[in-house]
Design an enzyme around this catalytic site. Structure first.
Site, PDB file in Angstrom:
ATOM      1  N   GLY A 238      -1.563 -24.656  12.665  1.00 43.12           N
ATOM      2  CA  GLY A 238      -1.475 -23.218  12.473  1.00 43.12           C
ATOM      3  C   GLY A 238      -2.334 -22.779  11.299  1.00 43.12           C
ATOM      4  O   GLY A 238      -1.970 -21.869  10.542  1.00 43.12           O
TER       5      GLY A 238
ATOM      6  N   ASP B  53      -1.931 -26.797  21.363  1.00 40.86           N
ATOM      7  CA  ASP B  53      -0.537 -26.389  21.506  1.00 40.86           C
ATOM      8  C   ASP B  53       0.306 -27.550  20.992  1.00 40.86           C
ATOM      9  O   ASP B  53       0.390 -28.597  21.634  1.00 40.86           O
ATOM     10  CB  ASP B  53      -0.231 -26.099  22.977  1.00 40.86           C
ATOM     11  CG  ASP B  53       1.218 -25.698  23.211  1.00 40.86           C
ATOM     12  OD1 ASP B  53       2.046 -25.829  22.282  1.00 40.86           O
ATOM     13  OD2 ASP B  53       1.538 -25.280  24.341  1.00 40.86           O
TER      14      ASP B  53
ATOM     15  N   ASN C  42       2.533 -26.473   9.651  1.00 40.43           N
ATOM     16  CA  ASN C  42       2.677 -25.057   9.346  1.00 40.43           C
ATOM     17  C   ASN C  42       2.836 -24.185  10.595  1.00 40.43           C
ATOM     18  O   ASN C  42       3.333 -23.066  10.504  1.00 40.43           O
ATOM     19  CB  ASN C  42       1.454 -24.587   8.547  1.00 40.43           C
ATOM     20  CG  ASN C  42       1.419 -23.087   8.350  1.00 40.43           C
ATOM     21  OD1 ASN C  42       2.182 -22.541   7.560  1.00 40.43           O
ATOM     22  ND2 ASN C  42       0.537 -22.415   9.080  1.00 40.43           N
TER      23      ASN C  42
ATOM     24  N   SER D 137      11.737 -22.537   5.866  1.00 39.81           N
ATOM     25  CA  SER D 137      11.949 -21.130   5.523  1.00 39.81           C
ATOM     26  C   SER D 137      13.284 -21.006   4.820  1.00 39.81           C
ATOM     27  O   SER D 137      14.206 -21.797   5.044  1.00 39.81           O
ATOM     28  CB  SER D 137      11.964 -20.266   6.792  1.00 39.81           C
ATOM     29  OG  SER D 137      12.409 -18.947   6.496  1.00 39.81           O
TER      30      SER D 137
ATOM     31  N   TYR E 233      15.192 -19.079  15.162  1.00 47.00           N
ATOM     32  CA  TYR E 233      14.320 -19.382  14.022  1.00 47.00           C
ATOM     33  C   TYR E 233      15.083 -20.162  12.945  1.00 47.00           C
ATOM     34  O   TYR E 233      14.586 -21.156  12.415  1.00 47.00           O
ATOM     35  CB  TYR E 233      13.772 -18.075  13.445  1.00 47.00           C
ATOM     36  CG  TYR E 233      12.740 -18.253  12.361  1.00 47.00           C
ATOM     37  CD1 TYR E 233      11.434 -18.637  12.669  1.00 47.00           C
ATOM     38  CD2 TYR E 233      13.058 -18.010  11.023  1.00 47.00           C
ATOM     39  CE1 TYR E 233      10.476 -18.781  11.677  1.00 47.00           C
ATOM     40  CE2 TYR E 233      12.102 -18.149  10.029  1.00 47.00           C
ATOM     41  CZ  TYR E 233      10.812 -18.535  10.357  1.00 47.00           C
ATOM     42  OH  TYR E 233       9.870 -18.686   9.375  1.00 47.00           O
TER      43      TYR E 233
ATOM     44  N   LYS F  43      14.213 -23.995  11.685  1.00 46.41           N
ATOM     45  CA  LYS F  43      13.836 -24.290  10.301  1.00 46.41           C
ATOM     46  C   LYS F  43      14.880 -25.168   9.606  1.00 46.41           C
ATOM     47  O   LYS F  43      14.543 -26.019   8.778  1.00 46.41           O
ATOM     48  CB  LYS F  43      13.622 -22.986   9.528  1.00 46.41           C
ATOM     49  CG  LYS F  43      12.440 -22.161  10.031  1.00 46.41           C
ATOM     50  CD  LYS F  43      11.129 -22.934   9.966  1.00 46.41           C
ATOM     51  CE  LYS F  43       9.935 -22.078  10.341  1.00 46.41           C
ATOM     52  NZ  LYS F  43       8.654 -22.791  10.220  1.00 46.41           N
TER      53      LYS F  43
ATOM     54  N   ILE G 141       7.249 -13.164   1.951  1.00 44.84           N
ATOM     55  CA  ILE G 141       5.859 -13.385   1.571  1.00 44.84           C
ATOM     56  C   ILE G 141       4.984 -12.275   2.148  1.00 44.84           C
ATOM     57  O   ILE G 141       5.183 -11.849   3.293  1.00 44.84           O
ATOM     58  CB  ILE G 141       5.354 -14.754   2.090  1.00 44.84           C
ATOM     59  CG1 ILE G 141       6.258 -15.885   1.593  1.00 44.84           C
ATOM     60  CG2 ILE G 141       3.898 -14.986   1.680  1.00 44.84           C
ATOM     61  CD1 ILE G 141       6.304 -16.067   0.101  1.00 44.84           C
TER      62      ILE G 141
END
Length: 246
Positions: A12, A62, A89, A141, A154, A158, A187
């Protein structure tokens, strides 16, 4: 230069935090391999790295597909003969309340954020173990620590990445391979730039330092974690959140 003659793979890495990490590592002397699903921006980031006097290689990959990951890793080895650093990332969001979240959105976020890191780590750790040297940084995160309404997928991905980091650190330590995670808070990114001042103000109420972090803040920590300055640090989760979670 702290990373002179090192080879780093950043997933990423075409934009945002990944791009900033790749550029900082290049400034510190590393040759860079970046993969992303966005082919358009890969070329621009490659040129930026090369303008710093370092070699760069890119690939449209991918990370949920192990064959694509293995193919790109082999491409890196063919060019650079080694991989010293891995930054996992690559990540996505598909937010929604749990009761309304589709199975497809759950599966996709877990696949990219967690399975993707597994695929890349598995491919690269074999090389690092043979080298008896390596540094792995996983981009977690703050949501993986505290949870968040509307982000069940999410948060789970994480949180799983944090657990994966600790396990990798234990399994690979005897081969001098270190693994740590970074947990960013709010961020400044293209996404937050689109938010209204009212929404930003509400978000900052939770941040004792009273401001958003920058991609440079995250990249600086990544540099520390892959440098010799952190030689006795492994299996840790370091928050970059302005004191949001203490």
């Amino acid at each position: 230069m702290e990373l002179k003659d090192k080879v780093a793979l950043v997933t990423g890495g075409a934009r945002g935090i990944g791009r900033e990490i790749a550029l900082l590592f290049a400034k510190e002397g590393a040759d860079i391999a970046i993969c992303d699903v966005n082919a358009e921006v890969l070329g621009a980031t490659q040129k930026e790295i090369e303008s710093l006097g370092r070699k760069a290689i890119t690939g449209v990959v991918d990370v949920t597909k192990s064959d694509q990951v293995d193919g790109f890793v082999q491409k890196i080895l063919d060019k650079f003969k080694k991989i010293d650093i891995l930054v996992n990332n690559a990540g996505i969001t598909r937010d929604g309340l749990l009761v309304r979240m589709s199975e497809a959105d759950w599966d996709l976020v877990l696949a990219v954020n967690l399975k993707g890191a597994f695929n890349c780590t598995k491919a690269v750790s074999k090389i690092m173990m043979k080298q008896r040297d390596g540094r792995i940084v996983n981009m977690a995160s703050i949501i993986g620590i505290m949870g968040n309404a509307g982000q069940a997928n999410y948060a789970a991905s994480k949180g799983g990445l944090i657990a994966l980091t600790k396990t990798i650190a234990k399994e690979l330590a005897s081969r001098n391979v270190r693994a740590n995670a970074i947990a960013p808070g709010f961020i400044q990114t293209d996404m937050t730039a689109k938010l209204s001042d009212e929404v930003k103000g509400e978000m900052l109420k939770f941040v004792p330092l009273g401001k958003f972090g920058t991609v440079q803040d995250v990249a600086n920590l990544a540099l520390f974690l892959v440098s010799d300055d952190s030689a006795y640090i492994t299996g840790q989760v370091v928050q970059v959140d302005g004191g949001m979670v203490m």
